[in-house]
Structure formats: C-alpha cells, structure tokens
Scaffold this active site. Structure first.
Site, mmCIF file in Angstrom:
data_model
loop_
_atom_site.group_PDB
_atom_site.id
_atom_site.type_symbol
_atom_site.label_atom_id
_atom_site.label_comp_id
_atom_site.label_asym_id
_atom_site.label_seq_id
_atom_site.Cartn_x
_atom_site.Cartn_y
_atom_site.Cartn_z
ATOM 1 C CB SER A 69 -0.752 0.099 1.383
ATOM 2 O OG SER A 69 -0.100 0.213 2.470
ATOM 3 N N GLY B 23 -5.304 -0.372 5.549
ATOM 4 C CA GLY B 23 -5.906 -1.108 6.763
ATOM 5 C C GLY B 23 -7.144 -0.627 7.091
ATOM 6 C CB CYS C 94 0.691 -5.277 1.798
ATOM 7 S SG CYS C 94 -0.756 -4.225 2.597
ATOM 8 C CG ASN C 95 1.459 -8.175 7.424
ATOM 9 O OD1 ASN C 95 1.610 -9.126 8.058
ATOM 10 N ND2 ASN C 95 2.301 -7.320 7.421
ATOM 11 C CB CYS D 250 1.773 -3.173 9.789
ATOM 12 S SG CYS D 250 1.680 -1.853 8.383
ATOM 13 C CG HIS E 18 3.878 1.060 6.493
ATOM 14 N ND1 HIS E 18 3.336 0.248 5.370
ATOM 15 C CD2 HIS E 18 3.950 2.323 5.545
ATOM 16 C CE1 HIS E 18 3.006 0.987 4.386
ATOM 17 N NE2 HIS E 18 3.500 2.239 4.597
HETATM 18 N N1 DGL Z 1 2.272 -2.234 4.883
HETATM 19 C C1 DGL Z 1 0.897 -2.528 5.094
HETATM 20 C C2 DGL Z 1 0.534 -3.889 5.947
HETATM 21 O O1 DGL Z 1 1.552 -4.658 6.008
HETATM 22 C C3 DGL Z 1 0.194 -1.461 5.405
HETATM 23 C C4 DGL Z 1 -1.160 -1.420 5.432
HETATM 24 C C5 DGL Z 1 -1.925 -0.061 5.308
HETATM 25 O O2 DGL Z 1 -1.781 0.583 4.386
HETATM 26 O O3 DGL Z 1 -2.846 0.236 6.155
HETATM 27 O O4 DGL Z 1 -0.524 -4.011 6.179
#
Ligand code: DGL
Length: 259
Positions: free
Chosen positions: A10, A42, A72-73, A182, A184
């Site tokens: 994302s 998310g 991305c989780n 996540c 990030h």
């Molecule tokens: N890096 C994304 C994850 O692993 C972030 C999700 C998001 O954009 O809320 O979930």
C-alpha cells in the site's frame, strides 16, 4: 530466469521486505509498486483491498513479473486467496508472525500491532487460533502509524507518542513478544527499542518471506542466473521522496507512475 520479481504494498512499508529479498537473492531483478496514493489499506473494506490488490497485480504482470510478493499484511490477509485462484504466477504473502511468537513466549502473552484490516480478517483469526492456543494474544490496531511513516515521520514526537499509547497497555499485561503485523512497522524498531525493555522480543516476518520466495523460485525453476547483475525499479503513485530515502542505492531507479 531474468524476468523480475514483482512486489507491491500500500506504500513504502514493503521496502522492508524488498531489503530482505535483495539480501538473500542478490541476482534477482525486482519491480516494486508503492500504492501510496491509496494508503492506508488497513482502514478500507475487504472489497476495496481486493480491488487495489488486483490493480497492482495486473500492472506487475504487464511488466512481465514471474512471481509476485504481496508485501503487505493487509492485502495478503484479505486478497491472496483470490489472487492465487485467479492468476497463474506464484504469490508469496506476508502474515503476522504469530507462530514464532507463540513458540518463543515464556509469559504466554504476546502483543500484536497491525492494521484494522489485518486484525479483522478471517485469515488472521484462523492463524491465531491454530498457532496460539492457550496463549493470550493482545491485539492493538496501529491506527495512524502508516500515515506517519508514509510522511517520513518515523522519528517524530507524534510517532513516539502514538506508539507509546499503543504499547503501554500491552506492557502492563506482561507481554514478552511483540509481533509487528504490518510491513511499515519494521522502520519503527529503533523507536520501539527505546520504549521496550530488552526482555521483550520484537518479531517481524521479513526474513521468512525472503526464505519462502527463494524456496518457491527454486521449486518452480524460476531463479535468476548466478552472477547476473540485478536491476531494481521502484514506482510510486505519490510523492517519491520518502521512497527514495528508504532505498537509497546507486543501483535502483525510483520513478513516479500514475497507477
Ligand atoms: N504495509 C501494510 C501492511 O503490511 C500497511 C497497510 C496499510 O496501508 O494500512 O499491512
């Protein structure tokens, strides 16, 4: 095979996964899509996350990717079953590392920091149920953290305060493992380390994703040739500066792309 590995997130968080992949598989070409324009995933519905995951997948397939890493989780837990069922290339996903944390904990209490989209997904619930039986899993939504990281505010006062607000209740419950659910969040580890005592182990899934990518490339005979010089392309549909600062390397190309 010299076709690139496709990676999407994302936003910029999946670069934490890209780094692990590049470390383990230095011969592989990669193409990374940062869908920052639509971050955070998310807070979106399952249908919206699925639609965005399809859009990213199709772009990576147009760019001739041989395998796709859903870095991305939130996208993995909401969309990977659909992607695997509808596209021919292999997909590697990332899920919160509940199993390693469950095996590691002594207090039998683990904390997980992840997005609302991940924590509310049925895939996360079934994994949690399967691997954390008899263990207390304290779930905390990291609302606002992705936005701060996307803005390049990893070390800001606002980030530190928000993290403390999320972590303190879990510490009060005596967790000894904190799962970062996540992609990030690994960028927050230096700040987290200052908030957590050494007794608390931080667990994320980046290395495991790289190992799994390697295993699937071998299984499908898709590995790049030894000794080939890898090429890395990064595309963001928003401001490219933060992305550039995270993957600062002479061998990478970072561009704006409207997708
Ligand atoms: N890096 C994304 C994850 O692993 C972030 C999700 C998001 O954009 O809320 O979930």
């Amino acid at each position: 095979m010299q076709q690139p590995i496709g990676i999407f997130d994302s936003g910029i968080g999946g670069t934490s996964i890209w780094k692990e992949i590049q470390k383990l598989l230095p011969n592989e070409n990669t193409i990374y899509l940062a869908d920052s324009k639509n971050a955070p995933y998310g807070a979106k519905s399952k249908e919206e996350i699925l639609e965005l995951s399809i859009k990213n997948t199709e772009l990576l397939l147009q760019k001739n990717c041989k395998l796709i890493v859903v870095a991305c989780n939130t996208a993995t837990t909401n969309a990977i079953d659909y992607l695997r069922a509808n596209y021919k290339v292999p997909f590697i996903g990332i899920e919160p590392a509940i199993k390693p944390a469950a095996l590691h904990t002594k207090t039998r209490k683990i904390g997980i920091l992840a997005t609302k989209g991940t924590l509310s997904s049925s895939l996360f619930h079934s994994t949690s149920k399967m691997f954390a039986e008899g263990i207390t899993v304290l779930e905390q939504e990291g609302t606002g953290l992705v936005e701060l990281i996307e803005a390049g505010e990893v070390n800001s006062k606002a980030t530190k305060e928000l993290l403390k607000r999320y972590i303190d209740p879990m510490l009060a419950e005596d967790i000894d493992c904190l799962v970062l659910g996540c992609t990030h969040y690994p960028y927050l580890i230096p700040v987290l380390r200052k908030l957590l005592s050494q007794r608390i182990t931080i667990i994320d899934s980046g290395e495991a994703v790289a190992r799994q990518t390697n295993a699937i490339l071998i299984k499908n005979q898709l590995l790049a040739q030894e000794g080939s010089r890898a090429n890395h392309m990064f595309f963001s549909n928003s401001n490219v500066d933060v992305l550039k600062s995270l993957v600062d390397d002479t061998d990478v190309e970072v561009d704006y792309l409207d997708f």
